[in-house]
Design a protein around this motif. Structure first.
Motif, PDB file in Angstrom:
ATOM      1  N   CYS A 290       0.832  -1.204   0.000  1.00 56.85           N
ATOM      2  CA  CYS A 290       0.000   0.000   0.000  1.00 56.85           C
ATOM      3  C   CYS A 290       0.866   1.253   0.000  1.00 56.85           C
ATOM      4  N   ALA A 291       1.873   1.259   0.872  1.00 59.38           N
ATOM      5  CA  ALA A 291       2.726   2.439   0.982  1.00 59.38           C
ATOM      6  C   ALA A 291       3.557   2.647  -0.277  1.00 59.38           C
ATOM      7  N   VAL A 292       4.218   1.589  -0.714  1.00 58.79           N
ATOM      8  CA  VAL A 292       5.133   1.732  -1.834  1.00 58.79           C
ATOM      9  C   VAL A 292       4.394   1.995  -3.140  1.00 58.79           C
ATOM     10  N   MET A 293       3.287   1.288  -3.350  1.00 62.33           N
ATOM     11  CA  MET A 293       2.531   1.526  -4.577  1.00 62.33           C
ATOM     12  C   MET A 293       1.979   2.950  -4.592  1.00 62.33           C
ATOM     13  N   GLY A 294       1.555   3.437  -3.413  1.00 64.10           N
ATOM     14  CA  GLY A 294       1.115   4.829  -3.334  1.00 64.10           C
ATOM     15  C   GLY A 294       2.232   5.780  -3.694  1.00 64.10           C
ATOM     16  N   ALA A 295       3.445   5.520  -3.154  1.00 66.50           N
ATOM     17  CA  ALA A 295       4.590   6.397  -3.410  1.00 66.50           C
ATOM     18  C   ALA A 295       5.003   6.368  -4.882  1.00 66.50           C
ATOM     19  N   VAL A 296       5.118   5.176  -5.415  1.00 73.27           N
ATOM     20  CA  VAL A 296       5.564   5.037  -6.798  1.00 73.27           C
ATOM     21  C   VAL A 296       4.548   5.645  -7.762  1.00 73.27           C
ATOM     22  N   CYS A 297       3.278   5.351  -7.532  1.00 77.09           N
ATOM     23  CA  CYS A 297       2.244   5.831  -8.459  1.00 77.09           C
ATOM     24  C   CYS A 297       2.063   7.341  -8.384  1.00 77.09           C
ATOM     25  N   THR A 298       2.137   7.919  -7.172  1.00 74.38           N
ATOM     26  CA  THR A 298       2.029   9.374  -7.071  1.00 74.38           C
ATOM     27  C   THR A 298       3.223  10.050  -7.729  1.00 74.38           C
ATOM     28  N   GLY A 299       4.414   9.446  -7.590  1.00 79.17           N
ATOM     29  CA  GLY A 299       5.586  10.010  -8.238  1.00 79.17           C
ATOM     30  C   GLY A 299       5.479   9.972  -9.752  1.00 79.17           C
ATOM     31  N   ILE A 300       5.047   8.830 -10.286  1.00 84.32           N
ATOM     32  CA  ILE A 300       4.888   8.703 -11.734  1.00 84.32           C
ATOM     33  C   ILE A 300       3.860   9.708 -12.245  1.00 84.32           C
ATOM     34  N   ASN A 301       2.716   9.763 -11.566  1.00 85.82           N
ATOM     35  CA  ASN A 301       1.631  10.650 -11.979  1.00 85.82           C
ATOM     36  C   ASN A 301       2.065  12.115 -11.918  1.00 85.82           C
ATOM     37  N   GLY A 302       2.695  12.496 -10.805  1.00 91.29           N
ATOM     38  CA  GLY A 302       3.102  13.890 -10.619  1.00 91.29           C
ATOM     39  C   GLY A 302       4.118  14.351 -11.643  1.00 91.29           C
ATOM     40  N   PHE A 303       5.087  13.494 -11.947  1.00 94.70           N
ATOM     41  CA  PHE A 303       6.131  13.932 -12.866  1.00 94.70           C
ATOM     42  C   PHE A 303       5.741  13.765 -14.331  1.00 94.70           C
ATOM     43  N   TYR A 304       4.723  12.972 -14.607  1.00 89.16           N
ATOM     44  CA  TYR A 304       4.131  13.030 -15.947  1.00 89.16           C
ATOM     45  C   TYR A 304       3.567  14.431 -16.178  1.00 89.16           C
ATOM     46  N   ILE A 305       2.853  14.952 -15.171  1.00 89.44           N
ATOM     47  CA  ILE A 305       2.294  16.300 -15.280  1.00 89.44           C
ATOM     48  C   ILE A 305       3.407  17.331 -15.440  1.00 89.44           C
ATOM     49  N   ALA A 306       4.429  17.249 -14.575  1.00 86.97           N
ATOM     50  CA  ALA A 306       5.508  18.242 -14.606  1.00 86.97           C
ATOM     51  C   ALA A 306       6.283  18.197 -15.928  1.00 86.97           C
ATOM     52  N   THR A 307       6.616  16.992 -16.388  1.00 86.90           N
ATOM     53  CA  THR A 307       7.410  16.866 -17.616  1.00 86.90           C
ATOM     54  C   THR A 307       6.655  17.394 -18.827  1.00 86.90           C
ATOM     55  N   SER A 308       5.395  17.001 -18.951  1.00 84.55           N
ATOM     56  CA  SER A 308       4.624  17.417 -20.125  1.00 84.55           C
ATOM     57  C   SER A 308       4.389  18.920 -20.141  1.00 84.55           C
TER      58      SER A 308
END
Length: 505
Positions: free
Chosen positions: A308-326
């Protein structure tokens, strides 16, 4: 309506922006680095002090960002701010460095999925052996897993930030709950005691070196707050609120990083834990100290808690930096510093969909690189984000200096001084030979390669943006010709005495 006239959709609430920042701050490194780097290289107290010092000084950088968000609330963040202060060449350098940092973090989080599933489901995805890179075996099953995750989060962002923002809030809640549960379980073990935290500093380093090696990667650890200015064009609220959102996210990030590190350190004497992980690596096993602690605390249930913790961390990081990069690629395209193709806005979803497609294409290389190779770019990411911090703080200083009605001018300029000093220190610690945080040979070669690619893109696109007048560039990057800029070579009609308003409010 033409593609060029379309604008990004204003759909991000304060809660969603805070979740975007915190979820991006607390990513892969929070769970893997305690056993791989933090405790072996700095010790418990050295790590915690490094966190605290880094976060405190990064808050000054965040304050400088808040000045610039009010001044120019557009997509692009530090890239746009570098243009305000120093012109298009500096903006390209800053933007190219940040693209490296952002895509690197997506790649790192994607690669972490292989490690997570090796722990949760041993052998399930380890089929179809392909090759080995730097000691890490690459399997067809894990390539398929990581490819699916890359495409899934790319698709979520392709459809716009409205759903992605709501999903980020849920993931951040899961992340926080999982970390608190992990720490509580570790601290309640019969073997848990404060003597396990000894030695407080790594025995092969001085106390100062222990703190500096953690502080030096602060740009990597806390870079997630930088997703806030990247999404400024999509706020549903006043940009002035961004400062508190960023600072609270950084402070919450320090707490969560510290809880995971203490959870690993307190379960058993942490030198014993590190020795155990080294033995597992030597035997070809998957060594993950955080996973070992979760299993000790909760048994088989530990896998669920940690997941729960790690998937939350990994997925929020992926989602957030998709937004930032684009959004960064979008802004660079608006200024003709990258091809106009990157600047297309989807007519239905109002997302920079071609920039997202490009990000997906680059990240899809990650599954084939192996986790060991991806880890080489952690230090590169810190250098890139440190450059973004530096340009933003210096641009904020120029804006404040030129403003005629700034309240608390001395305090605001002090924040700019501290932010600039923090950025320079982080970059210097990573790049100066002999520094305790000097990046490795592989990372240096990767950095040289990225710089060479940047020189190619700069040379090939300079003729495009050089055709535009400064006012045209200003309108493209900042969304208005009325926002003053502060660099030499401006056209005569932009030389009037600037009266910046946003930074003085």
């Amino acid at each position: 309506m033409s593609q060029e006239q379309l604008e990004l959709n204003k759909s991000l609430s304060p809660a969603q922006v805070w979740a975007l920042a915190l979820g991006s701050i607390v990513g892969w490194g929070c769970f893997v680095l305690p056993g791989d780097m933090f405790l072996p290289e700095a010790g418990v107290l050295g790590t915690l002090i490094g966190f605290a010092v880094g976060a405190f000084l990064i808050c000054f950088v965040a304050i400088c960002y808040s000045y610039m968000i009010k001044y120019a609330p557009v997509a692009g963040g530090a890239f746009a701010y570098a243009y305000v202060g120093f012109g298009p060449t500096a903006a390209f350098i800053c933007g190219w460095a940040l693209v490296l940092g952002y895509i690197a973090i997506i790649a790192i989080d994607i690669a972490a999925l292989a490690l997570i599933f090796r722990f949760l489901f041993p052998g399930v995805f380890e089929f179809g052996a392909l090759y080995s890179i730097a000691g890490w075996d690459v399997y067809t099953g894990e390539v398929l897993l990581m490819t699916f995750a890359t495409l899934l989060f790319g698709w979520l962002n392709y459809r716009g930030t409205s759903f992605a923002g709501k999903f980020q809030v849920v993931l951040t809640f899961v992340l926080t709950l999982g970390i608190i549960s992990l720490f509580s379980g570790s601290a309640s073990l019969e073997t848990a005691q404060t003597t396990n935290l000894m030695p407080l500093f790594a025995e092969h380093r001085t106390m100062l070196s222990c703190v500096l090696i953690i502080f030096a990667i602060s740009p990597f650890l806390f870079v997630g707050f930088d997703t806030v200015p990247q999404a400024a064009e999509e706020f549903t609220f006043e940009p002035a609120r961004a400062r508190n959102i960023m600072i609270i996210a950084i402070l919450c990030g320090v707490v969560l990083y510290s809880l995971v590190t203490l959870a690993v350190a307190i379960a058993i004497p942490y030198p014993d834990m590190i020795a155990k992980m080294d033995a597992m690596r030597a035997s070809g096993g998957t060594a993950w100290a955080t996973g070992e602690v979760a299993a000790m605390a909760f048994g088989k249930l530990g896998a669920v808690v940690l997941a729960c913790a790690v998937m939350g961390a990994v997925c929020t990081g992926i989602n957030g930096f998709y937004i930032a990069t684009s959004r960064l690629l979008l802004s660079m395209s608006r200024g003709r510093i990258l091809p106009a193709w990157f600047g297309a806005i989807h007519p239905k979803y109002r997302s920079p969909y071609k920039a997202i497609l490009f990000t997906i294409a680059i990240v899809l290389l990650t599954p084939f690189a192996g986790r060991a190779v991806v880890a080489w770019i952690v230090d590169m990411s810190s250098v890139g984000t440190g450059m973004g911090y530096l340009f933003s703080c210096l641009a904020a200083y120029r804006v404040l200096q030129a403003s005629s009605d700034v309240e608390s001018r001395g305090t605001r300029l002090f924040c700019c001084y501290m932010g600039t000093l923090t950025s320079v220190m982080c970059i210097a610690l990573l790049l100066i030979p002999g520094s305790p945080a000097y990046i490795g040979v592989a990372s240096r070669w990767c950095l040289v390669t990225w710089i060479a690619m940047g020189c190619f893109f700069y040379a090939s696109n300079k003729s495009e943006w050089a055709k535009l007048s400064e006012l045209e560039l200003r309108e493209s990057i900042l969304g208005s010709r009325d926002i003053p800029v502060f660099f030499k070579g401006r056209t005569p009609d932009s030389q009037a005495q600037p009266q910046p308003q946003g930074a003085s409010e």
